[in-house]
Design a protein around this motif. Structure first.
Motif, mmCIF file in Angstrom:
data_model
loop_
_atom_site.group_PDB
_atom_site.id
_atom_site.type_symbol
_atom_site.label_atom_id
_atom_site.label_comp_id
_atom_site.label_asym_id
_atom_site.label_seq_id
_atom_site.Cartn_x
_atom_site.Cartn_y
_atom_site.Cartn_z
ATOM 1 N N LEU A 155 0.826 -1.206 0.000
ATOM 2 C CA LEU A 155 0.000 0.000 0.000
ATOM 3 C C LEU A 155 0.860 1.256 0.000
ATOM 4 N N SER A 156 1.947 1.230 0.751
ATOM 5 C CA SER A 156 2.848 2.379 0.809
ATOM 6 C C SER A 156 3.479 2.658 -0.554
ATOM 7 N N CYS A 209 0.854 4.399 -2.827
ATOM 8 C CA CYS A 209 0.186 5.597 -2.328
ATOM 9 C C CYS A 209 0.426 6.810 -3.231
ATOM 10 N N GLY A 210 -0.660 7.427 -3.688
ATOM 11 C CA GLY A 210 -0.570 8.623 -4.518
ATOM 12 C C GLY A 210 -0.187 8.381 -5.958
ATOM 13 N N GLU A 250 -9.001 11.213 -5.218
ATOM 14 C CA GLU A 250 -8.498 10.206 -4.287
ATOM 15 C C GLU A 250 -6.967 10.188 -4.258
ATOM 16 N N LEU A 251 -6.356 10.251 -5.428
ATOM 17 C CA LEU A 251 -4.894 10.224 -5.474
ATOM 18 C C LEU A 251 -4.298 11.527 -4.949
ATOM 19 N N GLU A 272 -4.249 11.149 -1.290
ATOM 20 C CA GLU A 272 -3.140 10.304 -0.857
ATOM 21 C C GLU A 272 -1.827 11.080 -0.882
ATOM 22 N N ARG A 273 -1.651 11.933 -1.882
ATOM 23 C CA ARG A 273 -0.401 12.695 -1.979
ATOM 24 C C ARG A 273 -0.262 13.706 -0.848
ATOM 25 N N THR A 308 -1.757 13.656 2.107
ATOM 26 C CA THR A 308 -1.797 13.070 3.451
ATOM 27 C C THR A 308 -0.730 12.018 3.668
ATOM 28 N N GLN A 350 -1.304 8.984 3.101
ATOM 29 C CA GLN A 350 -2.036 7.812 3.554
ATOM 30 C C GLN A 350 -2.895 7.262 2.430
ATOM 31 N N SER A 351 -2.940 5.931 2.313
ATOM 32 C CA SER A 351 -3.786 5.295 1.311
ATOM 33 C C SER A 351 -5.248 5.477 1.689
ATOM 34 N N MET A 352 -6.064 5.815 0.702
ATOM 35 C CA MET A 352 -7.481 6.006 0.952
ATOM 36 C C MET A 352 -8.169 4.654 1.165
#
Length: 207
Positions: free
Chosen positions: A11-12, A15-16, A45-46, A49-50, A52, A54-56
Motif C-alpha cells: 500500500l505504501s 500511495c498517490g 483520491e490520489l 493520498e499525496r 496526506t 495515507q492510502s485512501m
C-alpha cells in the motif's frame, strides 16, 4: 495471500500513484469528451493520498470479498491444469513514467496472470463471449507496460459451476505496441492533470 507487513509495504508503494487496477477509470471520458465522474473521483483520491501520505480506504463489497476469498483457489486450479510455475507478483514501477505502477495477481517467468472471480452471470457472459473482456484490457496492458513482460493471462473462475471442468476460463492477452502506447499516453495525461491539481492545492491561497 500477503502478510500484514507485506500488505502495508504494498500500500505504501502505491500511495498517490496511478496503478493498473485503476487504469480503466483514468481513461474514461464522457461522450462529449469531458472527463467522467470516475476519472474525476480517481484524481481526487490520489490527490488526497499525496497530500496526506495515507492510502485512501475502499469499501470491500460482498462480490469483491468473494473474489479475494477464491483467488488462491483459482490459481491452484490453473496450476493443476497447466503445470506452470506461478508466484506472487511484486509492484512494478514504470521504467519512464513516474508515479505509474502495477501489481498483477500472479506472474510467471514469461508473463503475468490477472485473476477474476466474478458473479456467475458475469462469468457466463465472459465464457460465452470467448475473449478477454474489454473492460479489463486497460489494466492488463498497464501491467505489461510497467513490468516489461509481453503477455498477460486472463483467468476467470467460478466455483459455483456444477461441472468442475467449466469452472475456469483462460485467455491470453498480448496487446499490440499501439495498445500499450495508448495506455502509456493516457497515464501521462492523467498524471499531468494530477500534478496540476497538486500544484493548485499546495500553492493556491487558503483564504
Amino acid at each position: 495471500m500477503m502478510t500484514a507487513e507485506a500488505k502495508a509495504a504494498w500500500l505504501s508503494a502505491r500511495c498517490g500513484k496511478l496503478t493498473a487496477s485503476r487504469m480503466a477509470d483514468a481513461m474514461k471520458f464522457r461522450r462529449d469528451g469531458k472527463p467522467s465522474a470516475e476519472r474525476d473521483r480517481l484524481l481526487r483520491e490520489l490527490l488526497a493520498e499525496r497530500v496526506t501520505g495515507q492510502s485512501m480506504p475502499h469499501v470491500v463489497t460482498e462480490a469483491m470479498q468473494h473474489g479475494l476469498d477464491y483467488e488462491d483457489e483459482a490459481v491452484d486450479v490453473f496450476v493443476e491444469m497447466t503445470g506452470r510455475d506461478v508466484r506472487l507478483s511484486r509492484f512494478y514501477e514504470h521504467p519512464t513514467i513516474a508515479d505509474f505502477g502495477a501489481t498483477s495477481d500472479r506472474e510467471l517467468d514469461d508473463g503475468l496472470l490477472e485473476v477474476k472471480c466474478p458473479t456467475t452471470a458475469r462469468y457466463l457472459e465472459w465464457v460465452l463471449a470467448g475473449v478477454v473482456p474489454e473492460e479489463h484490457k486497460p489494466q492488463m496492458a498497464a501491467q505489461l507496460a510497467c513490468s516489461g513482460k509481453r503477455w498477460c493471462g486472463f483467468i476467470a473462475y467460478d466455483p459455483r459451476i456444477k461441472d468442475e471442468r467449466r469452472r475456469l476460463f483462460l485467455r491470453k492477452y498480448e496487446p499490440t505496441p499501439e495498445e500499450v502506447a495508448a495506455v502509456e499516453d493516457a497515464a501521462r495525461t492523467f498524471l499531468a492533470d494530477l500534478d496540476a491539481m497538486f500544484e493548485q492545492f499546495t500553492t493556491g491561497s487558503s483564504t
